[in-house]
Design a protein around this motif. Sequence first.
Motif, PDB file in Angstrom:
ATOM      1  N   MET B 137      -9.792 125.357 -35.720  1.00  0.00           N
ATOM      2  CA  MET B 137      -9.260 124.203 -35.646  1.00  0.00           C
ATOM      3  C   MET B 137      -7.550 123.956 -35.977  1.00  0.00           C
ATOM      4  SD  MET B 137     -10.901 122.422 -39.259  1.00  0.00           S
ATOM      5  CE  MET B 137      -9.682 121.122 -39.455  1.00  0.00           C
ATOM      6  N   TRP B 138      -7.301 125.131 -36.894  1.00  0.00           N
ATOM      7  CA  TRP B 138      -5.920 125.066 -37.295  1.00  0.00           C
ATOM      8  C   TRP B 138      -5.021 125.338 -36.174  1.00  0.00           C
ATOM      9  CZ3 TRP B 138      -5.615 121.696 -40.871  1.00  0.00           C
ATOM     10  CH2 TRP B 138      -6.564 121.636 -41.788  1.00  0.00           C
ATOM     11  N   PHE B 139      -5.556 126.171 -35.337  1.00  0.00           N
ATOM     12  CA  PHE B 139      -4.760 126.413 -33.905  1.00  0.00           C
ATOM     13  C   PHE B 139      -4.623 125.253 -33.218  1.00  0.00           C
ATOM     14  CE2 PHE B 139      -5.896 130.842 -35.193  1.00  0.00           C
ATOM     15  CZ  PHE B 139      -4.723 131.517 -34.733  1.00  0.00           C
ATOM     16  N   ALA B 140      -5.711 124.497 -33.050  1.00  0.00           N
ATOM     17  CA  ALA B 140      -5.682 123.408 -32.305  1.00  0.00           C
ATOM     18  C   ALA B 140      -4.484 122.383 -32.795  1.00  0.00           C
ATOM     19  CB  ALA B 140      -6.994 122.475 -32.261  1.00  0.00           C
ATOM     20  N   PHE B 141      -4.602 122.378 -34.154  1.00  0.00           N
ATOM     21  CA  PHE B 141      -3.700 121.279 -34.737  1.00  0.00           C
ATOM     22  C   PHE B 141      -2.126 121.801 -34.653  1.00  0.00           C
ATOM     23  CE2 PHE B 141      -3.316 118.674 -38.678  1.00  0.00           C
ATOM     24  CZ  PHE B 141      -2.260 118.161 -38.168  1.00  0.00           C
ATOM     25  N   ALA B 142      -1.989 123.478 -34.872  1.00  0.00           N
ATOM     26  CA  ALA B 142      -0.732 124.054 -34.506  1.00  0.00           C
ATOM     27  C   ALA B 142      -0.221 123.778 -33.154  1.00  0.00           C
ATOM     28  CB  ALA B 142      -0.839 125.495 -34.748  1.00  0.00           C
ATOM     29  N   GLY B 143      -1.224 123.878 -32.006  1.00  0.00           N
ATOM     30  CA  GLY B 143      -0.977 123.773 -30.678  1.00  0.00           C
ATOM     31  C   GLY B 143      -0.451 122.397 -30.511  1.00  0.00           C
ATOM     32  N   PRO B 208     -19.479 120.175 -40.778  1.00  0.00           N
ATOM     33  CA  PRO B 208     -19.561 119.593 -42.074  1.00  0.00           C
ATOM     34  C   PRO B 208     -18.636 118.637 -42.429  1.00  0.00           C
ATOM     35  CG  PRO B 208     -18.599 121.763 -42.032  1.00  0.00           C
ATOM     36  CD  PRO B 208     -18.881 121.543 -40.526  1.00  0.00           C
ATOM     37  N   LEU B 209     -19.190 117.821 -43.797  1.00  0.00           N
ATOM     38  CA  LEU B 209     -18.156 116.812 -44.385  1.00  0.00           C
ATOM     39  C   LEU B 209     -16.910 117.315 -44.580  1.00  0.00           C
ATOM     40  CD1 LEU B 209     -18.215 114.033 -44.745  1.00  0.00           C
ATOM     41  CD2 LEU B 209     -19.122 114.254 -47.131  1.00  0.00           C
ATOM     42  N   SER B 210     -16.772 118.532 -44.977  1.00  0.00           N
ATOM     43  CA  SER B 210     -15.560 119.240 -45.565  1.00  0.00           C
ATOM     44  C   SER B 210     -14.564 119.331 -44.259  1.00  0.00           C
ATOM     45  CB  SER B 210     -15.565 120.652 -45.727  1.00  0.00           C
ATOM     46  OG  SER B 210     -16.372 121.308 -45.008  1.00  0.00           O
ATOM     47  N   ILE B 211     -14.798 119.259 -43.086  1.00  0.00           N
ATOM     48  CA  ILE B 211     -13.851 119.389 -42.090  1.00  0.00           C
ATOM     49  C   ILE B 211     -13.189 117.841 -41.952  1.00  0.00           C
ATOM     50  CG2 ILE B 211     -13.723 118.895 -39.533  1.00  0.00           C
ATOM     51  CD1 ILE B 211     -14.653 121.754 -39.478  1.00  0.00           C
ATOM     52  N   ALA B 212     -14.141 116.584 -42.157  1.00  0.00           N
ATOM     53  CA  ALA B 212     -13.554 115.277 -42.204  1.00  0.00           C
ATOM     54  C   ALA B 212     -12.550 115.345 -43.319  1.00  0.00           C
ATOM     55  CB  ALA B 212     -14.599 114.330 -42.277  1.00  0.00           C
ATOM     56  N   GLY B 213     -12.726 115.743 -44.479  1.00  0.00           N
ATOM     57  CA  GLY B 213     -11.938 115.743 -45.658  1.00  0.00           C
ATOM     58  C   GLY B 213     -10.470 116.630 -45.447  1.00  0.00           C
ATOM     59  N   ALA B 214     -10.665 117.744 -44.644  1.00  0.00           N
ATOM     60  CA  ALA B 214      -9.517 118.396 -44.375  1.00  0.00           C
ATOM     61  C   ALA B 214      -8.530 117.755 -43.395  1.00  0.00           C
ATOM     62  CB  ALA B 214      -9.789 119.645 -43.618  1.00  0.00           C
ATOM     63  N   VAL B 215      -9.047 116.762 -42.725  1.00  0.00           N
ATOM     64  CA  VAL B 215      -8.074 116.280 -41.565  1.00  0.00           C
ATOM     65  C   VAL B 215      -7.616 114.780 -41.979  1.00  0.00           C
ATOM     66  CG1 VAL B 215      -8.991 117.486 -39.688  1.00  0.00           C
ATOM     67  CG2 VAL B 215      -9.991 115.302 -40.202  1.00  0.00           C
ATOM     68  N   GLY B 266      -3.420 115.652 -33.569  1.00  0.00           N
ATOM     69  CA  GLY B 266      -3.555 116.940 -33.985  1.00  0.00           C
ATOM     70  C   GLY B 266      -4.639 117.202 -34.892  1.00  0.00           C
ATOM     71  N   ALA B 267      -4.858 116.112 -35.784  1.00  0.00           N
ATOM     72  CA  ALA B 267      -6.015 116.222 -36.723  1.00  0.00           C
ATOM     73  C   ALA B 267      -7.226 115.934 -36.221  1.00  0.00           C
ATOM     74  CB  ALA B 267      -5.570 115.160 -37.938  1.00  0.00           C
ATOM     75  N   ALA B 268      -7.037 114.900 -35.060  1.00  0.00           N
ATOM     76  CA  ALA B 268      -8.491 114.340 -34.464  1.00  0.00           C
ATOM     77  C   ALA B 268      -9.064 115.482 -33.342  1.00  0.00           C
ATOM     78  CB  ALA B 268      -8.250 113.100 -33.560  1.00  0.00           C
ATOM     79  N   THR B 269      -8.023 116.282 -32.781  1.00  0.00           N
ATOM     80  CA  THR B 269      -8.254 117.233 -31.759  1.00  0.00           C
ATOM     81  C   THR B 269      -8.888 118.394 -32.569  1.00  0.00           C
ATOM     82  OG1 THR B 269      -6.321 116.551 -30.564  1.00  0.00           O
ATOM     83  CG2 THR B 269      -7.199 118.629 -29.656  1.00  0.00           C
ATOM     84  N   ALA B 270      -8.091 118.712 -33.638  1.00  0.00           N
ATOM     85  CA  ALA B 270      -8.812 119.808 -34.501  1.00  0.00           C
ATOM     86  C   ALA B 270     -10.365 119.585 -34.881  1.00  0.00           C
ATOM     87  CB  ALA B 270      -7.874 120.053 -35.927  1.00  0.00           C
ATOM     88  N   ALA B 271     -10.388 118.407 -35.429  1.00  0.00           N
ATOM     89  CA  ALA B 271     -11.841 118.245 -35.830  1.00  0.00           C
ATOM     90  C   ALA B 271     -12.832 118.044 -34.616  1.00  0.00           C
ATOM     91  CB  ALA B 271     -11.677 116.744 -36.591  1.00  0.00           C
ATOM     92  N   VAL B 272     -12.607 117.207 -33.338  1.00  0.00           N
ATOM     93  CA  VAL B 272     -13.723 116.824 -32.575  1.00  0.00           C
ATOM     94  C   VAL B 272     -13.309 117.470 -31.193  1.00  0.00           C
ATOM     95  CG1 VAL B 272     -14.361 115.063 -34.045  1.00  0.00           C
ATOM     96  CG2 VAL B 272     -12.765 114.552 -32.154  1.00  0.00           C
ATOM     97  N   GLY B 273     -12.383 118.048 -31.008  1.00  0.00           N
ATOM     98  CA  GLY B 273     -11.889 118.425 -29.727  1.00  0.00           C
ATOM     99  C   GLY B 273     -11.238 117.304 -28.743  1.00  0.00           C
ATOM    100  N   PRO B 274     -10.768 117.948 -27.742  1.00  0.00           N
ATOM    101  CA  PRO B 274     -10.082 116.878 -27.059  1.00  0.00           C
ATOM    102  C   PRO B 274     -10.674 115.734 -26.355  1.00  0.00           C
ATOM    103  CG  PRO B 274     -10.214 118.823 -25.578  1.00  0.00           C
ATOM    104  CD  PRO B 274     -11.166 119.000 -26.780  1.00  0.00           C
TER     105      PRO B 274
END
Lengths: 364, 351
Positions: B137-143, B208-215, B266-274
């Motif tokens: 997911m962080w790769f998606a964000f970085a991308g 998991p919920l932690s992904i939502a928390g992270a973004v 970045g945050a949305a794509t990392a969490a749920v995809g494009p």
Amino acid sequence: MSGRAKSLLRGPAGGRLGFGRRVVVVRFPYPLSLRFGVRTLTICGVLGLAALAVAVLGLGTGEFEVPPADVIQALAGQGSGATRLVVMEWRLPRVLMALLIGGALGLSGAIFQSLLRNPLGSPDVIGFNMGAYTGVLVTMLLVGRGYYETAAGALIGGLLAAAVVYLLAYKQGVHGFRLIIVGIAISAVLGSVNQWFIIKVKLQLAVAAAIWGQGSLNTVKWEQVPPVAVAVALLTGCLLALGPRLSLLAMGEESAAALGVITERSRLLYLLIGVALTAVATAAAGPVSFVALAAPQLARLLTRTAGVALAPSAAMGALLMMTSDWLGQRAFAPTQLPVGVVTVSLGGLYFVWLLSRPLRRAGP
Amino acid sequence: MVLSDRRPIARAERPAGIVAGNAGRGAWLLACVAALAVTCVLSIVIGTRNIPLGTVWDAFLHFANTDDHAIVRELRVPRTALGLLAGAALGLSGAVIQAVTRNPLADTQILGMNAGAALFVVFAIGVLGLTSIWSYMWFAFAGVAFATVLVYALGSAGRGGATPLRLTLAGVALGAVMDGASAGVRLLKPRAFDYLRFWDVGTLGGRPLSIAGAVAPFIGVGLVLAFAAARSLNALALGDDLARSLGAGITRARVLSVVSVMLLTGAATAAVGPIGFVGLMVPHAVRWIVGPDQRWIFAFTVICAPILLLGADIVGRVLIRPAELQAGIVTAFMGAPVLIWLIRRRSVKAL
């Protein structure tokens, strides 16, 4: 006719004052006359020659190397039998197909960008490519994966999608903005259908569809060239017969109507020609992306015209396609990349370079 | 940018949006908030196994570790939270991009962001061999960040600065290069292709919920920046020259918008995809309801986009029970008819 035509040179040859673009007008007996921008004409010539040069290069390279001089001899009907076999029978159809399809896509991109007055306008807007992809996926799943089956599937799917978009956008004529929005909506729906297919089918089929979806000239044979050539020639003829209406339409509907263009009918005709050009290209080689989008804009950056123009776009499309196909074959040989993968990379990099160039005047 | 209507005189007399006046817009906004609340409740209640409202209530207040309680807490709540966050982020980023580029076709795809995310994820999965969502997911964000910086740098390189046309063309060009690279890797590595065909679709489930928390923090900052730029974007809609003469800080507005779009996408794509269609469609629909003021457009988009995404997710759960359709697939089916109905209903204005 050329004997009676006389050419006039307008504007100063190279003075420091700007009197606008240099233009050549060729006058035929009334009412025919042709206007060319000198720069546009030169760029078209250079692009065309470059495309032919790459074509000769493409005819000569591969497993069996042929020097460019021998290639030209073989094209003229001389040279040894082996050379003629390789050049004329094996490689020429592919090269011709690349030039034809590239030109067709460049033309269709120029038509759509002028009609929609949007640099992002392309045949994709009317949903053709998404529909073609759906058609191919369905065909591959139900009928088979042969060349003609996929071509038929792409044609039917694409034309159906384009027709649906046009009909849904039609309400006392087709408003350009409405066409774009309906195109977005239908493309999104078809894209979802495609994604659903891609994750539901077996991996092998998904990969085959993805390779088709990148566009490829790997399977081109001689018998596939004449129909494409005839179709592209006919459509180009229709385009020429419509005259300068496209550039008038690109000025906006009111201006075009005031200048005597019957806008609704002309727009429908142009849409039909644009979709047909895309259809021919897609049926022959798959949805080669980016050529239709990039070629008109690249040509515009080079010719420095105000809007996109047909002939430079076609020449640029042919050059882009030809170069990409050659690179796709040779860059990672023996692995052959689908031509679409190269068009986006190569065209994109060229685009980046053109944009990053310091321009004398304010950029596009 | 568009060919005009046939009857311009009749259209000029109509108000800019369906609702006129700030009181009307406020009432509509409240209605939308209510609709969003209902959607959230439905998203927790409906699924492969429907859970009565009372049990949901108990799961929050008197947790008893029954199956139903676990489903609510471990599956439904994370999913709903992700839908809310990602929906708001995707919708708002689409609205900001359309305002900055003044192009109705613009979305994250056009600025090359999805291509950047895909390229980095392809690299993570195909070359580095990562497979867990936490690692890529962080790769998606970085991308997305990489693509945005590159597009903005290229788009603002010339003397004219980052004009809408230059930004759009730069995004299309760089996006194409990155798309080509990732398509090449995919076709050469079938395993990555297999993995990525599922990532491409985009889904709210299985995180998991932690992904939502992270973004969430990134999305929060992105929201603030977008609203900070909204006023200047209103002026920008008149064209660069007029906006400058009205005293709008053009460069500041562009930079704010682009940074906000980067964070949101970045945050949305990392969490749920494009997931593409939300950002493209919701701002259009909203614009026709509230008129051209970006502040109202942004506010409505933040509320309405999650309704579409969560609604799509709910329908996806019900449609082929007990299997599920990914939200990314259903979104277009839900949104497209609305979009076509709206555009056919009245002659709407272009940007």
